[in-house]
Design a protein around this motif. Sequence first.
Motif, PDB file in Angstrom:
ATOM      1  N   ALA A  89     -38.072 -16.591  24.379  1.00  0.00           N
ATOM      2  CA  ALA A  89     -37.148 -16.108  25.405  1.00  0.00           C
ATOM      3  C   ALA A  89     -36.547 -14.770  25.015  1.00  0.00           C
ATOM      4  O   ALA A  89     -36.049 -14.037  25.859  1.00  0.00           O
ATOM      5  CB  ALA A  89     -36.044 -17.135  25.640  1.00  0.00           C
ATOM      6  N   LEU A  90     -36.564 -14.451  23.740  1.00  0.00           N
ATOM      7  CA  LEU A  90     -35.879 -13.247  23.271  1.00  0.00           C
ATOM      8  C   LEU A  90     -36.843 -12.189  22.752  1.00  0.00           C
ATOM      9  O   LEU A  90     -36.427 -11.214  22.144  1.00  0.00           O
ATOM     10  CB  LEU A  90     -34.872 -13.634  22.179  1.00  0.00           C
ATOM     11  N   VAL A  91     -38.124 -12.385  22.980  1.00  0.00           N
ATOM     12  CA  VAL A  91     -39.113 -11.444  22.463  1.00  0.00           C
ATOM     13  C   VAL A  91     -39.527 -10.450  23.540  1.00  0.00           C
ATOM     14  O   VAL A  91     -39.729 -10.813  24.691  1.00  0.00           O
ATOM     15  CB  VAL A  91     -40.347 -12.226  21.944  1.00  0.00           C
ATOM     16  N   ARG A 111     -45.817 -18.253  26.383  1.00  0.00           N
ATOM     17  CA  ARG A 111     -45.787 -17.210  27.423  1.00  0.00           C
ATOM     18  C   ARG A 111     -47.126 -16.510  27.485  1.00  0.00           C
ATOM     19  O   ARG A 111     -47.610 -16.005  26.466  1.00  0.00           O
ATOM     20  CB  ARG A 111     -44.780 -16.111  27.076  1.00  0.00           C
ATOM     21  N   HIS A 121     -46.158 -20.218  31.480  1.00  0.00           N
ATOM     22  CA  HIS A 121     -44.922 -19.994  30.726  1.00  0.00           C
ATOM     23  C   HIS A 121     -44.253 -21.344  30.529  1.00  0.00           C
ATOM     24  O   HIS A 121     -44.072 -22.089  31.487  1.00  0.00           O
ATOM     25  CB  HIS A 121     -44.004 -19.047  31.526  1.00  0.00           C
ATOM     26  N   ASP A 160     -43.631 -19.637  35.118  1.00  0.00           N
ATOM     27  CA  ASP A 160     -43.068 -20.861  34.549  1.00  0.00           C
ATOM     28  C   ASP A 160     -43.360 -22.079  35.396  1.00  0.00           C
ATOM     29  O   ASP A 160     -43.551 -23.164  34.879  1.00  0.00           O
ATOM     30  CB  ASP A 160     -41.561 -20.711  34.312  1.00  0.00           C
ATOM     31  N   ARG A 161     -43.365 -21.902  36.686  1.00  0.00           N
ATOM     32  CA  ARG A 161     -43.581 -23.051  37.549  1.00  0.00           C
ATOM     33  C   ARG A 161     -44.960 -23.004  38.204  1.00  0.00           C
ATOM     34  O   ARG A 161     -45.204 -23.701  39.191  1.00  0.00           O
ATOM     35  CB  ARG A 161     -42.474 -23.127  38.607  1.00  0.00           C
ATOM     36  N   ARG A 187     -40.804 -22.737  28.902  1.00  0.00           N
ATOM     37  CA  ARG A 187     -39.558 -22.237  28.305  1.00  0.00           C
ATOM     38  C   ARG A 187     -39.178 -22.977  27.035  1.00  0.00           C
ATOM     39  O   ARG A 187     -38.738 -22.378  26.065  1.00  0.00           O
ATOM     40  CB  ARG A 187     -38.402 -22.369  29.306  1.00  0.00           C
ATOM     41  N   ILE A 188     -39.270 -24.284  27.091  1.00  0.00           N
ATOM     42  CA  ILE A 188     -38.890 -25.062  25.905  1.00  0.00           C
ATOM     43  C   ILE A 188     -39.997 -26.053  25.603  1.00  0.00           C
ATOM     44  O   ILE A 188     -40.698 -26.495  26.518  1.00  0.00           O
ATOM     45  CB  ILE A 188     -37.550 -25.796  26.092  1.00  0.00           C
ATOM     46  N   TRP A 243     -47.321 -14.028  30.060  1.00  0.00           N
ATOM     47  CA  TRP A 243     -46.748 -12.730  30.434  1.00  0.00           C
ATOM     48  C   TRP A 243     -45.606 -12.402  29.491  1.00  0.00           C
ATOM     49  O   TRP A 243     -44.630 -13.150  29.412  1.00  0.00           O
ATOM     50  CB  TRP A 243     -46.265 -12.763  31.883  1.00  0.00           C
TER      51      TRP A 243
END
Lengths: 599, 599
Positions: free
Chosen positions: A526-528, A593, A348, A290-291, A350-351, A595
């Motif tokens: 986020a939920l997959v 994403r 990644h 993500d970062r 997130r939003i 990963w």
Amino acid sequence: MVSPVTPSAGVLSPLGLDAVRLAPGFWGDRAALNHEVIIGHCLEWMEREGWIGNFRGERPRRGREFSDSEAYKLLEAMAWSGHPGLPELAATVAAAQEDDGYLNTRWSSERYSDLEWGHELYCYGHLIQAGVARLRAHGEDELTKVARRAADHLCDRFMETTETCGHPEVEMALVELYRATGTERYLEMARRLVERRGRPALGPIHLGRAYFQDDMPVRRARVLRGHAVRALYLACGAVDVAVETGDGDLLQAIEEQWENTVARRTHLTGGMGSRHSDEAFGEDFELPADRAYSETCAGIASIMLSHRLLLATGRARYADLAERTMYNVLATSPAPDGRSFFYANPLHMRIPPEPREGVVDHTSGAGLRSSWYDVSCCPNNIARTLASLPAYLAAADGDALHVHHYAPAEIRHRGLTLRLETDYPWSGTVTAHVVEGRPGRIVLRVPSWAEGATLTHGGTTRPAGPGHVTAEADWRPGDRIRLDLPMASRWTFPDRRVDAVRGCAAVERGPLVYCAESVADDPPLALVTALPEPPAERTRDGVVELEARACLVPAGDAPWPYRDGHPDTTGREVTLRLVPYHRWGNRGPSSMRVWLPLA
Amino acid sequence: MVSPVTPSAGVLSPLGLDAVRLAPGFWGDRAALNHEVIIGHCLEWMEREGWIGNFRGERPRRGREFSDSEAYKLLEAMAWSGHPGLPELAATVAAAQEDDGYLNTRWSSERYSDLEWGHELYCYGHLIQAGVARLRAHGEDELTKVARRAADHLCDRFMETTETCGHPEVEMALVELYRATGTERYLEMARRLVERRGRPALGPIHLGRAYFQDDMPVRRARVLRGHAVRALYLACGAVDVAVETGDGDLLQAIEEQWENTVARRTHLTGGMGSRHSDEAFGEDFELPADRAYSETCAGIASIMLSHRLLLATGRARYADLAERTMYNVLATSPAPDGRSFFYANPLHMRIPPEPREGVVDHTSGAGLRSSWYDVSCCPNNIARTLASLPAYLAAADGDALHVHHYAPAEIRHRGLTLRLETDYPWSGTVTAHVVEGRPGRIVLRVPSWAEGATLTHGGTTRPAGPGHVTAEADWRPGDRIRLDLPMASRWTFPDRRVDAVRGCAAVERGPLVYCAESVADDPPLALVTALPEPPAERTRDGVVELEARACLVPAGDAPWPYRDGHPDTTGREVTLRLVPYHRWGNRGPSSMRVWLPLA
């Protein structure tokens, strides 16, 4: 030789831009976009932001302390690309040079007063590279003279000191100028700058000396560290010095640094630099998705380094990383219209990010391509790289012609002319048609992922690689050889020490890394959780997309995100659409994403 | 009321420092260390670094633009602690105040010229908090007058504007000054500063308005965001304004922000702030262990916020988070000798950090406590928090006495005096001896982790909590009540959306988070996987340590860290020693993990 790197020794010799012509295709289209749009886009923004005006003496001076270098990067792009805007921009730059060769619009009245942060030698480096490009592509002119005067001034001023610049870059530029002109003091200056670094050569800074690689001598380091672009540029300069001075120890030191960096500090995309703060390499296996900073310029610098090591050693491994980085960093940054660019390339998001207009702070997040940045190295670096891209495709070992990267193109070498036809990276079939023939070897690189590759020619098919495969014949016009690289998509798992993506896997296909992208009504990423089974392929507008089986896990929101049992990873089955990573963000702001957590 | 927060409304009222006396024990020892060592240590370093000299007009001025605030934080600590150094330091500060009440050693000649970054109102905030502390602990004196003059000047200057300060802090200070003096314009000023923020009230900055919470009105936000300390201080001020003005909507907004922040943006330790760059909260579930910033000051600010919400609502949940943060952030920062401090509190340290001497750059990594930082808010913030710690232990609801945190202490409230005996957090038994009695309720908090807790008094034992448990009686000297909190260690798993620690678990015991630490010959933590079985307990020097079964996985070094199969997680069995997180680094530079990958 019209090429950005022309070593006088090493296993392979480059072929010039005049010997490799890209035809329409993945890279040919990008090179054309560069010539037609990107270079002009960059010029326009630099005029608007006053970075060109600085050379005209417009006040107040605008831009960061290193903004001069952006004009030079663009001049280099123009030189390789044969862009008609070069003479005017070169004249503007030339007018700002002082009588003794000094040239910098920021520091003129305080020359070399802040070597740690001033970037004066860094700017010379880019100026010299522009001059070398012009010299090779066109011949002597005003720009080449400006560059030589700057180099002479630099040598006069720094040859006998123990100082250097906080941002490496000028080292490789000076070696190139030596190669282009034969003037040995440029090589000697480069050698000294490489060697004096880390003794230390600079004052202390609050980020620590490793930030600018002044923590230890270059040849003593075992891994790249600190600011990623600085580290990679220095390594490029060190390779150039090592090759020209026959310094095998120095070359070996950089090879080892490359090996350790690739084994422990490189993202799946080939991206380098884990940290937003300091734009730096992190520790071994510190590779957050993500970062991930993975700055576009660090990717370009990594391609430059791998290309140098490939020429010096002939090892296919360097071409493998260069290819990975070309397809997943270099190709990712520019938008299809060539008018906006990613600065950072996280794995990644997130939003979905909020769109931003105008000049964007380069540190203010990622996830959207922007037209311009306050620090806008990336667009200009893309411009100069795409303009010189043909030089990376092939090389020679004596009469033998080596092809490293596959694209529709025509390649000439000593009376042998090949026309490459391929839909790579979408298809793995590459056909080389002999247009002009002679006896000799044709060596084709077989990427490390291409297990089961075959080479077909003269009516027989045989296994190829990995590494490379050689075809030898008395080539005649009309002959054909065909390389077939298996393009089945594959699931890839991280080393267990890559904490950030434990329990995840990614999908690759050929040289491409894929990603899931969530736009509008797509399942929230986020939920997959994914099921690591072979994804289905589906071609849309010539692009191969993939569809993977996945689960949508119930959110199970709780007031505290830490509990006494293993978290759920299963739920309703959904289909996850995967797109090539270099195409992410094309459909607008999205979460993303590379990963994928596993079910 | 000698307390740092004295709301005039709300479910609970604080007990003053004069009503709660800590005895030797976990917190009593730290409070003593603060009085005897930490405060003096801070004073000494601030003299050495010239931050005190700035008030004497010594030139060149030294320290960052907000260094005045450090002297004020220390004055607050001295006021609560009754430290004899206060009058001299207060006199030094007083001498620098200008006739109209303005006081700032950096900006005097350029007053309020950079509200975004100048920190002038932030500094007033700390000055006013010091003045309030002095007023409550001692009464009117020079320091209280300086604070009031500054507050009056501030109100004159800013009451009718739309401006505010880039760093919230003064809001809660002004409400406290209103509480301490009854002067309503201070409350009105605080209310306006809270309300005008986010309209927006400040100019644009390159980090974006969310950095200093000027992106939207306070009452519209749904989660804390941007710079963590700024966000938490603003929330504290908003609660104080809401309580004093009876603004239920505003209170509810902050409660919701707290809920969402705790559910999605808080580390297991209670630490807040995920990012080094901007010292900011990240996105939801962006909670990296290795790069957790979790600044000590953000932990302190979080305790301040939770304490305010606890007093306002009486909900045990706020005390739970405060306790978690007290034991795992506040207690973690200072070294046992009180002479060095963590600035950041990561949950994972890959390699042992290199020791650093002198004044350390606060951004330059973590993993070692340093004597002083270029930005040294943390030591002074620890000093003022430890000096006022007794105020956090207990509160009252009318006659009822509520005990929230367990430590050896004596607590008095309206004729009821309890002496608490406990070895908490090592043991879960807390005995309250009635020293002075009357009829009434005694309410004891039962932490959320303490399933199976019991309360014993009057010869009977009954289940207690979670939340709280009440004992009511006509208390007589010699009566005892005993709370037994089960202290078995427990494995804790992260929500699946916390990507950074997927496939890991952590060990907690009571309020303490534990960590594995690798010093010298201990197994390298990068290669350890844990078996989530109940760890063995072992007490060393009064500290409960744990031993977990684990595997040492072969490194399996490869030239590229991404492969086509699942990574190994098993290997030779080893014993992993776990120490309380607040004690990490005490044995020297070490690698460390709170979250342990599972075998």
